[in-house]
Design an enzyme around this catalytic site. Structure first.
Site: not given
Length: 625
Positions: A138, A257-258, A523, A528-529
């Site tokens: 990434r 965390r992110k 998914g 994430c989508g």
């Protein structure tokens, strides 16, 4: 590199702007200006808590003692970070790669904590369930702006992995992910990116993720703020060491965390601020008219909770110092105070709720004032109320620059082959001065195209015939967004990208709509989508279907369906699915989607002639697959 241990504070300050202090694998962005010294970095360096592999302070050294103690008894990832700092992951990757190339090491012998966790700090995410020994790499692409040379390099970097695995994805943060990368090849790719003014460092795991801005910044006739400078400045804050001017800022190398930041440049909110930890929404000051940002906080999506951002009752001026200082203040509070035990509760929203909005505001204002940079945080300003309609990014649109247009090109499900990367790079060289913009809808924009060159562009082979790339796709097909799916992601319950592309074509063959319909695929519940922001969201889930041979119900790939998400300045999340347990097979799913399109979005059956045309196209596409 000059060591940290023997250096006094004054020496550190003197070194901060010295471009000569570069490590071999670092780089200095030529377009980024001077930046203030992070006083925490100097203090941690004086403590002498240095990582000998990098010569830099560890990420842990910036944490208060109380935070370190919580991390020591925290979750598994926290303990891994305490045992071996993530900020030096890239150094280990180079060492491992050299040993693998020399035949001294096999990738299977690399420590699991490194392979499946720490390497993420350098952007390498192991796809162990789908492609063992190969990684997704990434990048960081501030404001989603790349160029033709970089795009060709992406394609060249994954060429050796074949056409099935060696692909390039545009993400929902207007970022780039390379598929199939092996450890032994990673250093050359990372060095090649650094040579092209890009990096992968601090792009994954507990890091501040890609800075999202306005994809038409600088070429937007309704622009309120040009987001490019802010995206680059914030990217430097979190991933550029202000002492050595090399990539990797240890001050932010041990977050709980992110963390996501989005900067909107217009009322369209192309950055999707309502699903980011910090969302900056342009708004003029109600009294002075000075342009600034209303701040929203806490938006995020995860397997346990999905939350819309909330108003913070804070406004800051739209200048570099204010934006950087404000975000740094929130990051410091988040880093030191958020949960280190339960990762599901370690996002910013949980901390804001723990404080309460008013008390959190007080803490942020106090933190900002403690930096003594002259930055003032004011109360939320009244949002514009005039009628406004969100604009489209695909297709051909005039720019404020005379004789120039922007051209949005549809990339099905955000997936690019090596050949398609080179085709877009060619188009950029020919028509947009080599510049390419990425969008959170996983498409690309060619800016600054000469108006008198549009017809020539439209006739290019890359945009015609059997090409997947289109300038004017259908209103359904052209608004599909998809996560990685089960082809590469071990968390995904279903394959998404191929289904997303195929189902959209099928729907285009059956119905007509009078506006863009956004269909998002994800998914798994991590979303994430981003299915909750979609008009129609499809999330992988268990389903059962009758077996025609036995007459018994059997488990099959399936989905949940969400309906009614919104984007733009009236962004809203559809938090709960309207349907569950729908089999994924097209003969089951497509009729359900057609009904939703008709009942909720006014879709009409295509006429006989339209059906014939689309069916012929769809049949040809399926045959090619």
């Amino acid at each position: 590199m000059v060591g940290y241990k023997s250096m006094a504070l004054g020496q550190l300050l003197a070194l901060a702007g010295a471009a000569s202090m570069l490590c071999v694998n670092g780089f200095v962005p030529a377009t980024f200006g001077a930046r203030s010294i992070n006083t925490e970095l100097a203090a941690a360096t004086v403590k002498g808590d240095i990582d000998t592999r990098t010569g830099k302070p560890t990420g842990t050294s910036f944490l208060p003692a109380e935070t370190v103690e919580r991390a020591k008894v925290g979750n598994k990832i926290e303990k891994t970070k305490i045992a071996k700092d993530g900020s030096s992951a890239w150094s280990d990757i180079y060492e491992y790669a050299a040993k693998i190339r020399a035949g001294e090491l096999d990738w299977k012998d690399i420590e699991g904590g490194d392979f499946n966790s720490r390497f993420k700090f350098a952007g390498l995410l192991h796809r162990d369930k789908r492609t063992p020994g190969q990684f997704m790499l990434r990048l960081k692409v501030p404001n989603g702006i790349i160029n033709s040379d970089q795009l060709r390099f992406y394609a060249d970097s994954v060429e050796k992995y074949g056409t099935e695995v060696g692909v390039i994805d545009i993400t929902t943060r207007a970022n780039i992910q390379l598929r199939g990368v092996k450890i032994e090849d990673a250093p050359d790719i990372i060095d090649g990116l650094h040579a092209r003014n890009q990096t992968t460092i601090q792009s994954a795991l507990d890091s501040v993720r890609n800075m999202v801005g306005n994809p038409i910044a600088g070429i937007d006739d309704k622009e309120m703020v040009d987001t490019r400078e802010f995206a680059n400045a914030l990217n430097d804050l979190v991933s550029l060491d202000p002492v050595t001017n090399t990539r990797g800022n240890p001050a932010w190398a041990n977050l709980p965390r992110k963390f996501n930041i989005a900067i909107s440049g217009s009322r369209d909110d192309f950055a999707h601020t309502h699903i980011n930890d910090i969302g900056l929404q342009p708004c003029p000051h109600g009294e002075t008219g000075v342009m600034g940002f209303n701040v929203v906080l806490g938006g995020y999506m995860s397997i346990k909770r999905v939350a819309e951002s909330i108003d913070s009752d804070m406004w800051i001026p739209a200048d570099r110092e204010s934006v950087v200082t404000f975000c740094e203040a929130i990051l410091r509070i988040f880093r030191d105070e958020s949960d280190r035990k339960d990762r599901q509760k370690a996002r910013l929203m949980w901390l804001v709720e723990k404080y309460g909005v008013e008390e959190f505001k007080k803490a942020v204002v106090a933190e900002v004032e403690s930096y003594n940079r002259g930055v003032k945080v004011e109360n939320f300003q009244p949002r514009p109320t005039e009628a406004f309609e969100r604009r489209e990014l695909l297709g051909i649109h005039p720019q404020p620059q005379e004789g120039k247009v922007r051209v949005g090109i549809f990339i099905p499900a955000g997936r690019l082959s090596q050949t398609e990367c080179k085709q877009i790079a060619y188009l950029a060289d020919m028509y947009s001065g080599g510049e390419i913009r990425l969008t959170v809808e996983q498409n690309v924009i060619l800016p600054n195209v000469d108006e008198d060159k549009v017809e020539e562009l439209l006739n290019e082979n890359a945009l015609n015939g059997d090409s997947r790339l289109k300038i004017n796709p259908g209103l359904i097909e052209g608004n599909v967004v998809s996560c990685t799916g089960a082809q590469f992601c071990g968390l995904a319950l279903i394959e998404t990208k191929s289904h997303a592309e195929s189902v959209a074509k099928k729907l285009e063959s059956l119905v007509t709509v009078d506006r863009p319909i956004r269909i998002h695929w994800t998914g798994c519940p991590n979303s994430c989508g981003q299915v909750q922001v979609a008009d129609i969201g499809i999330m992988g889930a268990p389903a059962r279907k009758e077996d025609p041979d036995t007459g018994k119900m059997k488990a099959v790939p399936g989905c949940k369906i969400f309906v009614g998400g919104k984007i733009g300045e009236e962004g809203h999340l559809a938090l709960d699915p309207e349907m569950t347990g729908i089999p994924l097979a097209e003969e089951d799913l497509v009729p359900v989607l057609v009904d939703i399109l008709k009942e909720r979005f006014g879709a009409k059956d295509k006429t006989g002639e339209q059906k014939k045309k689309w069916y012929k196209f769809w049949k040809k596409s399926k045959a090619q697959e």
